[in-house]
Design a protein around this motif. Structure first.
Motif, PDB file in Angstrom:
ATOM      1  N   ARG A  19       0.834  -1.210   0.000  1.00  0.00           N
ATOM      2  CA  ARG A  19       0.000   0.000   0.000  1.00  0.00           C
ATOM      3  C   ARG A  19       0.870   1.263   0.000  1.00  0.00           C
ATOM      4  O   ARG A  19       0.559   2.242  -0.681  1.00  0.00           O
ATOM      5  N   ALA A  20       1.987   1.236   0.738  1.00  0.00           N
ATOM      6  CA  ALA A  20       2.868   2.405   0.795  1.00  0.00           C
ATOM      7  C   ALA A  20       3.581   2.650  -0.532  1.00  0.00           C
ATOM      8  O   ALA A  20       3.938   3.786  -0.854  1.00  0.00           O
ATOM      9  N   LEU A  21       3.759   1.584  -1.327  1.00  0.00           N
ATOM     10  CA  LEU A  21       4.392   1.748  -2.637  1.00  0.00           C
ATOM     11  C   LEU A  21       3.479   2.451  -3.635  1.00  0.00           C
ATOM     12  O   LEU A  21       3.959   3.047  -4.611  1.00  0.00           O
ATOM     13  N   LEU A  22       2.159   2.393  -3.392  1.00  0.00           N
ATOM     14  CA  LEU A  22       1.181   2.911  -4.361  1.00  0.00           C
ATOM     15  C   LEU A  22       0.376   4.085  -3.823  1.00  0.00           C
ATOM     16  O   LEU A  22      -0.602   4.500  -4.456  1.00  0.00           O
ATOM     17  N   ASP A  23       0.755   4.602  -2.668  1.00  0.00           N
ATOM     18  CA  ASP A  23       0.045   5.739  -2.088  1.00  0.00           C
ATOM     19  C   ASP A  23       0.871   7.004  -2.314  1.00  0.00           C
ATOM     20  O   ASP A  23       2.034   7.075  -1.908  1.00  0.00           O
ATOM     21  N   ALA A  24       0.278   8.008  -2.959  1.00  0.00           N
ATOM     22  CA  ALA A  24       1.034   9.207  -3.335  1.00  0.00           C
ATOM     23  C   ALA A  24       1.618   9.923  -2.115  1.00  0.00           C
ATOM     24  O   ALA A  24       2.774  10.369  -2.132  1.00  0.00           O
ATOM     25  N   GLN A  85       4.422  -7.548  -6.045  1.00  0.00           N
ATOM     26  CA  GLN A  85       5.393  -6.925  -6.937  1.00  0.00           C
ATOM     27  C   GLN A  85       4.839  -5.638  -7.549  1.00  0.00           C
ATOM     28  O   GLN A  85       3.650  -5.531  -7.856  1.00  0.00           O
ATOM     29  N   VAL A  86       5.762  -4.669  -7.696  1.00  0.00           N
ATOM     30  CA  VAL A  86       5.468  -3.420  -8.411  1.00  0.00           C
ATOM     31  C   VAL A  86       6.625  -3.179  -9.372  1.00  0.00           C
ATOM     32  O   VAL A  86       7.793  -3.175  -8.973  1.00  0.00           O
ATOM     33  N   VAL A  87       6.298  -2.993 -10.685  1.00  0.00           N
ATOM     34  CA  VAL A  87       7.325  -2.721 -11.693  1.00  0.00           C
ATOM     35  C   VAL A  87       7.020  -1.364 -12.320  1.00  0.00           C
ATOM     36  O   VAL A  87       5.896  -1.125 -12.788  1.00  0.00           O
ATOM     37  N   GLU A  88       8.038  -0.477 -12.327  1.00  0.00           N
ATOM     38  CA  GLU A  88       7.884   0.866 -12.879  1.00  0.00           C
ATOM     39  C   GLU A  88       8.958   1.112 -13.934  1.00  0.00           C
ATOM     40  O   GLU A  88      10.058   0.552 -13.856  1.00  0.00           O
ATOM     41  N   VAL A  89       8.637   1.953 -14.892  1.00  0.00           N
ATOM     42  CA  VAL A  89       9.622   2.468 -15.839  1.00  0.00           C
ATOM     43  C   VAL A  89       9.694   3.976 -15.630  1.00  0.00           C
ATOM     44  O   VAL A  89       8.658   4.654 -15.656  1.00  0.00           O
ATOM     45  N   VAL A  90      10.892   4.510 -15.406  1.00  0.00           N
ATOM     46  CA  VAL A  90      11.046   5.932 -15.088  1.00  0.00           C
ATOM     47  C   VAL A  90      12.134   6.529 -15.976  1.00  0.00           C
ATOM     48  O   VAL A  90      12.992   5.819 -16.521  1.00  0.00           O
TER      49      VAL A  90
END
Length: 654
Positions: A19-24, A85-90
């Protein structure tokens, strides 16, 4: 393209971390290195959703990638697996070609002993982005993530300090075990510790740094004798345990650090040597606390703690560049930052050298260029001492911890990097130490140099303990108890050594028979090794250095250790208990008496004669002749060593 791979254990369920990975709002709190502020411009937390974030340096000296002080990046969520899992491209928003290009960030969550293991992999780093700086930033961010999520899980505010209950438990454990050892074995062992207690009137002893002696100097008027000093040493040892625990929390979770502190608190060498006034425990207490404070950004606390280490042993001085480099690396390289680091962490050595016009006072020495290749043997010797005193279970666990660090690629952790630099400087300093030990001063140094390596092994063993969750507490408890038992055996063996055992017995006898106004004289074997000390001064500093060394010998009480031990363990001062041993050195022109203690014409009421006594003056020979035909009132014997006590009749006291 390079990558960064960092893991962190969080004491909270996977759902909380996910939840902390996806909360602004949470991302704005934790996804930002220390010294920067985060602003989330857009954040659409779904697969295919985009985000845009800016990180701005708090100080104007920071250099941004997008503007003068700001790093702005944008990206999208490529893959979201709930609670896994969370995968991001930055990509950075920059005009610098060396910083352009898409990067992939993958967070993987796994259950770990009631908590969550977070693995963050940052792939595709552009060539203009420093891997080391990126790793430091990630460690800061994951530490903030852990603090945030754990605080939410416990319904408390984030705290930068470990639980106070842990700190109290570590302190009390360290103090209680030492207090027990002091109560069980009231005798004081060790040449340096006896010398300090016998010279309580002084603050500086030859080349040695003043902190331990300052405590002896201040405490003796409050309570003569070693008891109060030893309990203060127990407090210092307990604080060293707290310092070790705090440093361990920068590598492993607090509960693992608490268990692993048993390796430090229960180390037999550290434990026994911190029950008498040796300086090494102050080095550990201050040095470990300084590294912890520096690694957590508490720079003024680091300066104060480092001062303690620097006033205890010269090995504390070599922590100054290690912590100073960490400060400059965190704050940014500039002339101003380097000057700040020198003043903040080097002020004690600088003031000391300014006062003495050198590293030590004239007439003493501490370092010198290595004289031969034999000095490299010192590394093997200290390694042997470390292995011998670490205990076998801790050694095995330390090797397991080192293997885990290597296997998981965690060697670049800031704590391990700072300590590794210190250890490298420590090895160099061993080669330059002028305080070699017999039988070969080039090959050997005091075994007490192993204190910091022993702390390092305890820290590695604590890392190993992290990967043994089911057996963590039993292993820690067993190792702590084993070390405590070995410490008791060591103190017991020290107290049974003939010289110390007879000294204590003699002090107890005098305590029961020496009356107020009476005087006892101890005839003991003279001290040796003065010739090599003065010859060394002549080679280094010429005749002026020798003269200064002779002045130091006359200033301090350098009489035989057999006399000092009786003096320290008795309740009598130097007016009632005396020794008249001279310091005589051989020179090309004949014997030279460099320290004189004239024997008065009036003889004492009591005479204590050691079996290995050799007269150093006609006065001592006269005293020995007085009792040559007498029977002692008491004879004490241990192995081949004996001590005879005579009560002189009035007609034998002219």
């Amino acid at each position: 393209m390079s990558s960064t791979r960092i893991s962190r254990r969080v004491n909270a369920p996977r759902a909380n971390v996910y939840r902390a990975l996806l909360d602004a709002r949470a991302v704005a709190t934790w996804m930002v290195p220390t010294g920067m502020t985060s602003q989330v411009h857009a954040f659409d937390a779904r697969e295919g959703g985009s985000f845009r974030i800016s990180l701005t340096y708090d100080e104007p000296t920071g250099t941004g990638k997008t503007t003068a002080r700001t790093d702005t990046y944008h990206g999208r969520f490529v893959k979201l697996v709930a609670n896994q899992q969370v995968v991001e491209v930055v990509e950075f928003e920059t005009t610098d070609p060396a910083l352009r290009g898409e990067m992939t960030i993958t967070y993987t969550l796994a259950d770990a002993d009631g908590g969550t293991e977070v693995l963050a992999v940052h792939d595709g780093l552009p060539p203009g982005l420093s891997t080391a700086d990126n790793e430091v930033g990630w460690r800061m961010s994951l530490a903030k993530l852990a603090a945030l999520v754990e605080a939410e899980a416990n319904h408390t505010r984030p705290s930068s300090l470990p639980p106070p209950a842990h700190l109290l438990a570590v302190f009390m454990a360290g103090f209680v075990v030492r207090a027990w050892l002091i109560w069980r074995e009231p005798s004081v062992f060790g040449g340096d510790s006896i010398l300090r207690l016998a010279n309580w009137e002084h603050v500086i002893l030859s080349h040695q740094l003043p902190l331990p002696q300052l405590l002896v100097h201040l405490l003796h008027p409050l309570m003569p004798g070693p008891t109060l000093v030893r309990y203060i040493m127990a407090i210092a040892g307990a604080l060293a345990g707290v310092s070790f625990y705090l440093l361990a929390t920068t590598i492993v979770p607090a509960d693992v650090a608490l268990a692993g502190t048993a390796f430090f608190v229960g180390n037999p060498m550290i434990l026994t040597h911190s029950t008498v006034p040796y300086q090494e425990i102050f080095l550990l207490a201050g040095g470990l606390a300084a590294f912890y404070a520096a690694l957590t950004g508490r720079w003024y606390l680091a300066s104060a703690a480092l001062a303690v280490a620097c006033l205890a042993r010269y090995e504390g001085w070599i922590a100054c560049p290690a912590i100073g480099l960490l400060y400059v690396h965190r704050k940014g390289w500039s002339v101003r930052r380097v000057a700040e680091a020198v003043l903040l962490f080097g002020w004690v050595p600088l003031l000391w050298m300014a006062y003495h016009h050198g590293i030590t006072q004239q007439g003493s020495f501490a370092i010198e260029p290595p004289a031969s290749i034999q000095r490299f043997f010192r590394w093997a010797y200290i390694g042997y001492i470390t292995a011998r005193n670490a205990t076998l279970p801790v050694l095995v666990l330390a090797l397991f911890g080192a293997w885990q660090l290597a296997r998981r690629g965690l060697w670049r952790h800031p704590t391990l990097g700072a300590l590794s630099l210190y250890f490298a400087l420590f090895l160099v300093a061993l080669l330059a130490s002028a305080q070699g030990m017999e039988p070969n001063t080039e090959r050997y140094v005091t075994p007490r140099e192993a204190h910091f390596p022993l702390a390092g092994f305890a820290l590695l063993a604590t890392v190993g303990l992290r990967f043994l969750p089911r057996f963590r507490r039993p292993i820690a408890a067993a190792c702590g108890m084993l070390g405590f038992w070995l410490a008791q055996q060591s103190l017991h063996d020290q107290a049974r050594r003939p010289g110390l055992a007879l000294s204590i017995e003699a002090a107890q006898y005098l305590g029961a028979h020496l009356r107020p106004g009476e005087q006892a004289v101890v005839l003991a074997a003279p001290i040796t090794g003065v010739e090599s000390y003065l010859d060394h001064l002549v080679r280094k500093r010429g005749s002026a250095g020798r003269a200064a060394g002779v002045a130091i010998l006359n200033q301090l009480d350098n009489r035989p250790e057999q006399f000092h031990r009786i003096l320290v363990h008795s309740r009598f001062g130097k007016r009632q208990l005396q020794n008249y041993s001279q310091l005589i050195v051989r020179t090309p022109t004949g014997p030279d008496t460099v320290v004189k203690f004239p024997v008065p014409e009036t003889s004492p009421d009591w005479l204590l004669v050691w079996s290995d006594f050799r007269p150093t003056s006609a006065g001592e020979a006269r005293l020995a002749e007085l009792v040559r035909e007498m029977n002692p009132v008491e004879t004490m014997r241990r192995d081949s060593l004996s001590l005879a006590i005579y009560r002189l009749a009035p007609n034998l006291r002219p």
